[in-house]
Design a protein around this motif. Structure first.
Motif, mmCIF file in Angstrom:
data_model
loop_
_atom_site.group_PDB
_atom_site.id
_atom_site.type_symbol
_atom_site.label_atom_id
_atom_site.label_comp_id
_atom_site.label_asym_id
_atom_site.label_seq_id
_atom_site.Cartn_x
_atom_site.Cartn_y
_atom_site.Cartn_z
ATOM 1 N N THR A 54 0.173 -27.638 -34.612
ATOM 2 C CA THR A 54 0.325 -26.804 -35.855
ATOM 3 C C THR A 54 -0.452 -25.587 -35.860
ATOM 4 O O THR A 54 -1.528 -25.550 -35.687
ATOM 5 N N THR A 55 0.243 -24.408 -36.029
ATOM 6 C CA THR A 55 -0.533 -23.137 -36.297
ATOM 7 C C THR A 55 0.130 -22.475 -37.410
ATOM 8 O O THR A 55 1.157 -23.104 -37.930
ATOM 9 N N TYR A 56 0.029 -21.296 -37.701
ATOM 10 C CA TYR A 56 0.556 -20.594 -38.636
ATOM 11 C C TYR A 56 2.213 -20.338 -38.359
ATOM 12 O O TYR A 56 2.806 -20.361 -39.277
ATOM 13 N N ASN A 57 2.335 -20.386 -37.268
ATOM 14 C CA ASN A 57 3.872 -20.415 -37.032
ATOM 15 C C ASN A 57 4.392 -21.435 -36.306
ATOM 16 O O ASN A 57 5.649 -21.290 -35.477
ATOM 17 N N ARG A 58 3.830 -22.379 -36.001
ATOM 18 C CA ARG A 58 4.118 -23.713 -35.318
ATOM 19 C C ARG A 58 4.092 -25.021 -36.404
ATOM 20 O O ARG A 58 3.009 -24.975 -37.159
ATOM 21 N N PHE A 59 5.181 -25.653 -36.436
ATOM 22 C CA PHE A 59 5.081 -26.793 -37.385
ATOM 23 C C PHE A 59 4.956 -27.976 -36.723
ATOM 24 O O PHE A 59 4.907 -29.147 -37.572
ATOM 25 N N GLY A 60 4.696 -28.344 -35.360
ATOM 26 C CA GLY A 60 3.993 -29.550 -35.062
ATOM 27 C C GLY A 60 4.829 -30.909 -35.248
ATOM 28 O O GLY A 60 4.541 -31.732 -35.713
ATOM 29 N N TYR A 61 5.913 -30.633 -34.345
ATOM 30 C CA TYR A 61 7.006 -31.388 -34.264
ATOM 31 C C TYR A 61 7.136 -32.674 -32.911
ATOM 32 O O TYR A 61 6.482 -32.029 -32.096
ATOM 33 N N ASP A 62 7.170 -33.955 -33.131
ATOM 34 C CA ASP A 62 7.478 -34.967 -32.117
ATOM 35 C C ASP A 62 8.752 -35.030 -31.926
ATOM 36 O O ASP A 62 9.455 -35.830 -32.356
ATOM 37 N N THR A 63 9.278 -34.287 -30.854
ATOM 38 C CA THR A 63 10.403 -34.157 -30.571
ATOM 39 C C THR A 63 11.170 -35.354 -29.932
ATOM 40 O O THR A 63 12.265 -35.765 -30.220
ATOM 41 N N GLY A 117 -5.768 -28.269 -22.279
ATOM 42 C CA GLY A 117 -5.319 -28.008 -23.612
ATOM 43 C C GLY A 117 -3.965 -27.957 -23.714
ATOM 44 O O GLY A 117 -3.141 -28.346 -24.660
ATOM 45 N N GLU A 118 -3.550 -26.817 -22.896
ATOM 46 C CA GLU A 118 -2.066 -26.427 -23.019
ATOM 47 C C GLU A 118 -1.159 -27.845 -22.653
ATOM 48 O O GLU A 118 -0.091 -27.989 -23.133
ATOM 49 N N SER A 119 -1.600 -28.429 -21.615
ATOM 50 C CA SER A 119 -1.060 -29.729 -21.325
ATOM 51 C C SER A 119 -0.936 -30.611 -22.197
ATOM 52 O O SER A 119 0.011 -31.382 -22.699
ATOM 53 N N ALA A 120 -2.098 -30.846 -23.096
ATOM 54 C CA ALA A 120 -2.127 -31.757 -24.105
ATOM 55 C C ALA A 120 -1.233 -31.520 -25.088
ATOM 56 O O ALA A 120 -0.720 -32.533 -25.794
ATOM 57 N N ARG A 121 -1.033 -30.439 -25.526
ATOM 58 C CA ARG A 121 -0.215 -30.104 -26.689
ATOM 59 C C ARG A 121 1.256 -30.078 -26.401
ATOM 60 O O ARG A 121 1.965 -29.734 -27.237
ATOM 61 N N SER A 122 1.702 -29.952 -25.011
ATOM 62 C CA SER A 122 2.804 -29.653 -24.809
ATOM 63 C C SER A 122 3.673 -31.095 -24.750
ATOM 64 O O SER A 122 3.013 -32.323 -24.729
ATOM 65 N N GLN A 123 5.129 -30.774 -24.694
ATOM 66 C CA GLN A 123 5.912 -32.068 -24.804
ATOM 67 C C GLN A 123 7.318 -31.617 -24.091
ATOM 68 O O GLN A 123 7.929 -30.874 -24.403
#
Ligand SMILES: C[S@@+](CC[C@H](N)C(=O)[O-])C[C@H]1O[C@@H](n2cnc3c(N)ncnc32)[C@H](O)[C@@H]1O
Length: 256
Positions: free
Chosen positions: A204-213, A243-249
């Motif tokens: 989640t950031t200012y323009n990301r809403f942090g979903y688990d698709t 970090g890039e890998s860990a937050r990717s899905q």
């Protein structure tokens, strides 16, 4: 030792001049609104909630202001982004689709990678709600006669049910607030014939809403063939590959 190293006042004047020059360039490139938007993006870094309210109040507006040549240069300057789009393209090619829709195609980076991976016969449609991103995509993909670009919104897709063998989003659902994101997932499912593929980060950031698709598909009992972070080695050239890998899905869903 340079004159600037020995004279801090001179260094300050140079950095002020370069900031002023950047502001003038931004103004020349996109006018007063673009300059305002850009300076807000920079100066509200420490206040993500406020930044979301001010800079990201209207996502379409944001992506229209942001989606210029500067954004393209920023993205193309990151080898990790290119490596990721090639990896995604190879995963898509393995599904052997005859037609593909990318919702939120931006300036066409992912479409260009997919084209290389699938060959010229596969029809690719790109949809985006930002006219500035689409204008760049027209330019970027102009030599490809089997690509169709459409302006539209992901939560109301202008296509009949099951129009495309494979439907893709890459870093798109995550940029939409919950009700829109929900409508988008339903629309993607509706227009896909065989596959839904997603690369959607979960932070989640200012323009990301942090979903688990992946969880969304699981809750509906759909056939989620794969749901996993993109391997860190894919993010070559990134200073934070782990970090890039860990937050990717990455999600691969087989429909029928
Ligand atoms: C981070 S960029 C990703 C672009 C491309 N998918 C890629 O991987 O290079 C997000 C893009 O999605 C588009 N977008 C975001 N939400 C959208 C929506 N609800 N409908 C259509 N386009 C959307 C934005 O305009 C922007 O071009």
């Amino acid at each position: 030792m340079s004159q600037q190293d020995t004279n801090p006042g001179l260094h300050l004047r140079h950095s002020q001049q370069s900031r002023l020059q950047k502001a003038v360039n931004a103004y020349k490139q996109g006018g007063a609104r673009y300059l305002w938007h850009k300076s807000m993006r920079r100066s509200l870094e420490q206040w993500p909630a406020l930044k979301r309210r001010i800079v990201y109040a209207d996502p379409r507006d944001y992506w229209t202001l942001r989606g210029g040549s500067e954004y393209l240069a920023e993205q193309e300057g990151q080898p990790a982004r290119t490596a990721r789009s090639r990896w995604l393209a190879s995963r898509i090619a393995a599904c052997k689709p005859r037609s593909i829709l990318e919702v939120g195609c931006g300036y066409g980076k992912q479409i260009a990678s997919i084209r290389t991976a699938v060959g010229t016969d596969v029809q690719i449609t790109g949809l985006d709600f930002s006219p500035s991103q689409l204008a760049l995509a027209q330019e970027h993909l102009k030599s490809d006669s089997n690509v169709f670009l459409i302006q539209g919104s992901g939560d109301r897709l202008p296509f009949p049910d099951q129009s495309f063998d494979l439907v893709l989003t890459s870093a798109v659902i995550l940029h939409n607030p919950p009700e829109i994101a929900e409508a988008m997932r339903r629309e993607l499912l509706r227009v896909a014939r065989h596959w839904c593929v997603h690369n959607e980060d979960t932070d989640t950031t200012y323009n990301r809403f942090g979903y688990d698709t992946a969880a969304w598909y699981q809750q509906r009992g759909l056939n989620l063939v794969e749901a996993a972070p993109i391997p860190p080695e894919v993010f070559v050239g990134s200073d934070d590959a782990a970090g890039e890998s860990a937050r990717s899905q990455f999600c691969l869903v087989r429909l029928r």
